[in-house]
Design a protein around this motif. Structure first.
Motif, PDB file in Angstrom:
ATOM      1  N   THR A  31      36.388  51.880  46.148  1.00  0.00           N
ATOM      2  CA  THR A  31      37.520  51.879  45.211  1.00  0.00           C
ATOM      3  C   THR A  31      38.819  52.385  45.810  1.00  0.00           C
ATOM      4  OG1 THR A  31      36.914  54.071  44.408  1.00  0.00           O
ATOM      5  CG2 THR A  31      36.040  52.174  43.188  1.00  0.00           C
ATOM      6  N   ASP A  32      38.804  52.877  47.011  1.00  0.00           N
ATOM      7  CA  ASP A  32      40.019  53.477  47.575  1.00  0.00           C
ATOM      8  C   ASP A  32      40.306  52.994  48.993  1.00  0.00           C
ATOM      9  OD1 ASP A  32      37.924  54.685  48.825  1.00  0.00           O
ATOM     10  OD2 ASP A  32      38.607  56.725  48.501  1.00  0.00           O
ATOM     11  N   GLN A  77      45.969  47.478  48.247  1.00  0.00           N
ATOM     12  CA  GLN A  77      44.779  48.243  47.885  1.00  0.00           C
ATOM     13  C   GLN A  77      44.220  47.666  46.595  1.00  0.00           C
ATOM     14  OE1 GLN A  77      44.957  52.455  48.225  1.00  0.00           O
ATOM     15  NE2 GLN A  77      43.261  52.762  46.818  1.00  0.00           N
ATOM     16  N   ASP A 137      41.752  47.225  43.393  1.00  0.00           N
ATOM     17  CA  ASP A 137      41.126  48.229  42.535  1.00  0.00           C
ATOM     18  C   ASP A 137      39.676  48.455  42.935  1.00  0.00           C
ATOM     19  OD1 ASP A 137      43.360  48.855  40.794  1.00  0.00           O
ATOM     20  OD2 ASP A 137      43.142  46.808  40.046  1.00  0.00           O
ATOM     21  N   LEU A 138      39.043  47.425  43.472  1.00  0.00           N
ATOM     22  CA  LEU A 138      37.649  47.512  43.901  1.00  0.00           C
ATOM     23  C   LEU A 138      37.443  46.488  45.010  1.00  0.00           C
ATOM     24  CD1 LEU A 138      34.768  48.727  42.830  1.00  0.00           C
ATOM     25  CD2 LEU A 138      34.463  46.408  42.013  1.00  0.00           C
ATOM     26  N   GLU A 143      41.023  42.956  41.226  1.00  0.00           N
ATOM     27  CA  GLU A 143      42.234  43.572  40.690  1.00  0.00           C
ATOM     28  C   GLU A 143      42.154  43.593  39.171  1.00  0.00           C
ATOM     29  OE1 GLU A 143      44.484  45.069  42.354  1.00  0.00           O
ATOM     30  OE2 GLU A 143      44.290  44.237  44.368  1.00  0.00           O
ATOM     31  N   VAL A 144      42.495  44.736  38.586  1.00  0.00           N
ATOM     32  CA  VAL A 144      42.589  44.878  37.141  1.00  0.00           C
ATOM     33  C   VAL A 144      44.063  44.752  36.795  1.00  0.00           C
ATOM     34  CG1 VAL A 144      42.194  46.384  35.159  1.00  0.00           C
ATOM     35  CG2 VAL A 144      40.582  46.403  37.090  1.00  0.00           C
ATOM     36  N   SER A 194      47.381  45.181  35.042  1.00  0.00           N
ATOM     37  CA  SER A 194      48.022  46.186  34.199  1.00  0.00           C
ATOM     38  C   SER A 194      49.398  45.676  33.802  1.00  0.00           C
ATOM     39  CB  SER A 194      48.194  47.493  34.960  1.00  0.00           C
ATOM     40  OG  SER A 194      46.997  47.935  35.490  1.00  0.00           O
ATOM     41  N   SER A 223      51.974  44.728  36.484  1.00  0.00           N
ATOM     42  CA  SER A 223      51.399  44.234  37.752  1.00  0.00           C
ATOM     43  C   SER A 223      50.955  42.779  37.654  1.00  0.00           C
ATOM     44  CB  SER A 223      50.208  45.095  38.173  1.00  0.00           C
ATOM     45  OG  SER A 223      49.063  44.817  37.389  1.00  0.00           O
ATOM     46  N   ASP A 280      49.390  40.830  40.816  1.00  0.00           N
ATOM     47  CA  ASP A 280      47.953  40.549  40.840  1.00  0.00           C
ATOM     48  C   ASP A 280      47.634  39.063  40.766  1.00  0.00           C
ATOM     49  OD1 ASP A 280      47.430  43.258  40.975  1.00  0.00           O
ATOM     50  OD2 ASP A 280      47.147  43.477  38.827  1.00  0.00           O
TER      51      ASP A 280
END
Length: 124
Positions: free
Chosen positions: A12-13, A24, A26-27, A54-55, A57, A60, A64
């Motif tokens: 996740t990071d 980066q 999200d997962l 990617e989630v 938001s 974004s 995304d």
């Protein structure tokens, strides 16, 4: 285990080097035995990377849905999933078309997150 993938495979990071910069997700999900490794920059290379998620938001959406999708495809990442924050948390699953170099929506590509969490998605 995380839906059939080892904990070392689901990250996740981790920033990803997409050539000329990085993002980066999200997962990210990596091949077994092929964890993220530094590339030309402080970002990880794409060797062993199976999936970027990617989630979306507020604020974004364009990054995304357009920018990251295009850059991940150019970097050769085999799968890209976009998670919507709608009533069922829809996941749009895309696979890279090797001939065109662009992502295509999988035939059964839009699934509720609850369905994906109860299965072992085939991404390898």
């Amino acid at each position: 285990m995380t839906n059939g993938y080892g904990a070392e495979q689901v990250v996740t990071d981790c920033g990803i080097d997409v050539g000329g910069g990085g993002h980066q997700p999200d997962l990210s999900v990596w091949a077994k035995g092929r964890p993220p490794r530094p590339a030309r920059s402080s970002y990880a290379g794409t060797a062993g990377l199976l999936l970027a998620v990617e989630v979306v938001s507020r604020g974004s959406e364009i990054v995304d849905r357009v920018i990251k999708k295009t850059e991940y495809a150019k970097a050769g990442i085999p799968r890209y999933w976009i998670v919507e924050r709608d009533g069922v948390t829809t996941v749009h699953r895309h696979s890279l078309n090797a001939e065109t170099g662009e992502y295509e929506l999988d035939p059964d590509g839009a699934q509720p997150l609850a369905w994906l969490l109860s299965t072992v998605p085939a991404i390898a």
